[in-house]
Design an enzyme around this catalytic site. Structure first.
Site, short mmCIF file in Angstrom:
data_model
loop_
_atom_site.label_atom_id
_atom_site.label_comp_id
_atom_site.label_asym_id
_atom_site.label_seq_id
_atom_site.Cartn_x
_atom_site.Cartn_y
_atom_site.Cartn_z
N GLY A 213 0.85 -1.20 0.00
CA GLY A 213 0.00 0.00 0.00
C GLY A 213 0.88 1.24 0.00
O GLY A 213 1.84 1.32 0.77
N ARG B 63 1.09 -5.14 -5.31
CA ARG B 63 1.23 -6.32 -4.44
C ARG B 63 1.37 -7.49 -5.41
O ARG B 63 0.40 -7.86 -6.07
CB ARG B 63 0.00 -6.50 -3.56
CG ARG B 63 -0.30 -5.29 -2.65
CD ARG B 63 -1.43 -5.64 -1.70
NE ARG B 63 -2.07 -4.46 -1.15
CZ ARG B 63 -1.69 -3.84 -0.04
NH1 ARG B 63 -0.66 -4.27 0.63
NH2 ARG B 63 -2.35 -2.78 0.41
N ASP C 120 5.47 -4.40 6.26
CA ASP C 120 5.81 -5.75 6.68
C ASP C 120 5.99 -6.73 5.49
O ASP C 120 7.01 -7.42 5.38
CB ASP C 120 4.63 -6.20 7.57
CG ASP C 120 4.87 -7.51 8.23
OD1 ASP C 120 5.86 -7.60 8.96
OD2 ASP C 120 4.07 -8.44 8.00
N THR D 72 4.50 2.93 5.34
CA THR D 72 3.13 2.39 5.36
C THR D 72 2.31 3.24 6.32
O THR D 72 2.82 3.64 7.37
CB THR D 72 3.09 0.91 5.81
OG1 THR D 72 1.75 0.59 6.20
CG2 THR D 72 3.99 0.63 7.01
N ASP E 170 0.04 2.16 8.11
CA ASP E 170 -0.44 1.32 9.21
C ASP E 170 0.36 1.44 10.52
O ASP E 170 -0.15 1.11 11.58
CB ASP E 170 -0.46 -0.15 8.78
CG ASP E 170 -1.55 -0.43 7.77
OD1 ASP E 170 -2.49 0.39 7.68
OD2 ASP E 170 -1.45 -1.44 7.07
N ASP F 147 2.66 -0.54 11.51
CA ASP F 147 2.58 -1.88 12.11
C ASP F 147 3.92 -2.61 12.17
O ASP F 147 3.95 -3.83 12.25
CB ASP F 147 1.56 -2.73 11.33
CG ASP F 147 1.91 -2.85 9.86
OD1 ASP F 147 2.84 -2.15 9.40
OD2 ASP F 147 1.26 -3.64 9.16
N ARG G 267 -6.15 -3.37 9.24
CA ARG G 267 -6.72 -4.71 9.31
C ARG G 267 -6.25 -5.45 10.55
O ARG G 267 -6.98 -6.19 11.17
CB ARG G 267 -6.34 -5.52 8.07
CG ARG G 267 -7.23 -5.21 6.89
CD ARG G 267 -6.87 -6.09 5.72
NE ARG G 267 -5.60 -5.69 5.14
CZ ARG G 267 -5.31 -5.68 3.86
NH1 ARG G 267 -6.21 -6.05 3.00
NH2 ARG G 267 -4.14 -5.30 3.42
O1 F6P Z 1 -1.26 -1.80 4.01
C1 F6P Z 1 -1.89 -0.57 4.11
C2 F6P Z 1 -3.37 -0.64 3.96
O2 F6P Z 1 -3.71 0.68 3.76
C3 F6P Z 1 -4.23 -1.24 5.07
O3 F6P Z 1 -4.43 -0.42 6.19
C4 F6P Z 1 -5.51 -1.52 4.34
O4 F6P Z 1 -6.27 -2.47 5.00
C5 F6P Z 1 -5.01 -2.01 3.03
O5 F6P Z 1 -3.77 -1.37 2.82
C6 F6P Z 1 -5.91 -1.79 1.86
O6 F6P Z 1 -5.28 -2.30 0.75
P1 F6P Z 1 -5.80 -2.20 -0.73
O7 F6P Z 1 -5.65 -0.80 -1.17
O8 F6P Z 1 -4.92 -3.12 -1.52
O9 F6P Z 1 -7.22 -2.61 -0.69
#
Ligand code: F6P
Length: 320
Positions: free
Chosen positions: A11, A72, A103, A126, A128, A130, A172
């Site tokens: 992300g 991804r 991560d 990120t 997050d 995390d 998440r």
């Molecule tokens: O990894 C960052 C993040 O923003 C999370 O907080 C979120 O759940 C996820 O990516 C959403 O990912 P995508 O944009 O691939 O749906």
């Protein structure tokens, strides 16, 4: 001249561009030859690798997103994919790869460095927040501020109508955005994946709020904390209070990075390049107690994740 490549993966996060700019310019200043990789690990597999110069990163310090683009990649999760990626780096004569991400990005980098002769340096980017080894990741502060802006706006209109509001933020597995935005926005309740909560207690509190003179109630909800719609339905029915739902969604992943995120990006990027110049291998950079640190990727990934329970308790007290 030593050749390095840089990619952004997973992300995206505000401040990735500021980080890239600092990496490129500080590396070139220190006589490294710099390549960019488009779309993260997918670009490594597809050989989307191109030379960068100081002008390649002009005008991006204030821009959210990532000019390198992000992805991804499922293919990179396979042995075949990792092998292809490493082979492409070797063809270009690139010995070190800087990965900016979270991560998953670091795990990918570790797989590459474990099995092939590639030195991987990770920079935490990120929203997050995390990654346990670092107090902050690039993009977290901007995301919190974006959520806070939304919470403030909601509070205005909720107050006017004596309503309650549930606002969903990202996370998440990690409730840091919810915790920080919730505290700063004066939320009455903060629901995160890390801390169990009692819906009946919350419903009682929503009812009581009116008798204590509260004219609105704000519930900040991290997306991984449960089934949002079921929670809203249950709370509304139990408390008799109308609850509106707002999902901030991907808005919180974009936008111009805050000064904090830009400074963090610069400090982490330059430390990453210093690691390369000092011959450090397979490391990540981070910030702890306002000091920039580095450590082996392996150690960073092994640290168990912990949540700031004290801050969570403080949030509860301040919402009384
Ligand atoms: O990894 C960052 C993040 O923003 C999370 O907080 C979120 O759940 C996820 O990516 C959403 O990912 P995508 O944009 O691939 O749906």
């Amino acid at each position: 001249m030593k050749k390095i490549a840089i990619l952004t993966s997973g992300g995206d996060a505000p401040g990735m561009n500021a980080c890239l700019r600092a990496c490129v310019r500080y590396a070139i200043y220190n006589n490294l030859e710099v390549y960019g990789v488009e779309r993260g690990y997918l670009g490594l597999i597809n050989d989307d690798i191109f030379p960068m110069n100081t002008r390649s990163v002009s005008g991006i310090v204030q821009r959210g997103g990532t000019i390198l683009k992000s992805a991804r990649s499922q293919e990179f999760c396979t042995e075949e994919g990792i092998k292809k990626a490493a082979a492409n780096l070797h063809v270009h004569g690139i010995t070190t790869l800087i990965v900016i991400g979270g991560d998953g990005t670091f795990k990918g980098g570790k797989a590459l460095s474990d099995n092939y002769d590639v030195n991987v340096i990770g920079i935490p980017g990120t929203i997050d927040n995390d990654l346990q080894y670092t107090d902050f990741t690039i993009g977290f502060d901007t995301a919190v501020n974006t959520c806070l802006w939304a919470i403030n706006s909601l509070r205005d209109t909720m107050d006017s109508h004596d309503r309650a509001s549930l606002v969903e933020v990202m996370g998440r597995h990690c409730g840091d955005i919810a915790l920080h935005a919730g505290i700063c926005g004066g939320a009455e309740y903060i629901l995160t994946p890390e801390v169990p909560f009692d819906l009946d207690e919350i419903a009682k509190g929503l009812k009581r709020g009116g008798s204590r003179g509260k004219t609105s109630n704000m519930i900040v909800f991290a997306e991984g904390a449960g089934n949002r719609d079921e929670i809203v339905k249950y709370l509304s029915e139990k408390s008799g209070v109308k609850i509106t739902t707002t999902r901030i969604g991907h808005i919180q992943r974009g936008g111009s990075p805050t000064a904090f995120d830009r400074m963090l990006a610069v400090r982490l990027a330059t430390r990453a390049i210093d690691c390369i110049l000092q011959g450090k291998r397979n490391s990540v950079v981070g910030i702890h107690n306002n000091q920039i640190i580095d450590m082996p990727i392996k150690d960073a990934l092994e640290l168990p994740r912990s949540f700031d329970k004290r801050l969570y308790e403080i949030a509860r007290v301040l919402a009384l």
